[in-house]
Write a protein that holds these residues in place. Sequence first.
Motif: not given
Length: 75
Positions: A12-30
């Motif tokens: 159950r050790s978390p695995v860190k994954i770094a991603i870049h998302v477009p600004p529109e997706l970042a706003r939608a996630l917020d």
Amino acid sequence: MTSIKLPRIPDRSPVKIAIHVPPELARALDDYAEFYARSYASTEPVTELIPAMLQAFLESDRAFVKSRRGAASGD
């Protein structure tokens, strides 16, 4: 070796994954995080919601679930 009914607990050790998302997706996630907070009266950061969202998406994709079952059984 002793026989035990409970299977070994998976890693159950978390695995860190770094991603870049477009600004529109970042706003939608917020926006989704705000919607979640209004819906459940509980604020969660986007970084906590994303893994749950991905899990729910993968579990709802019937073709993917079927494919994984076939791969696990050696089909």
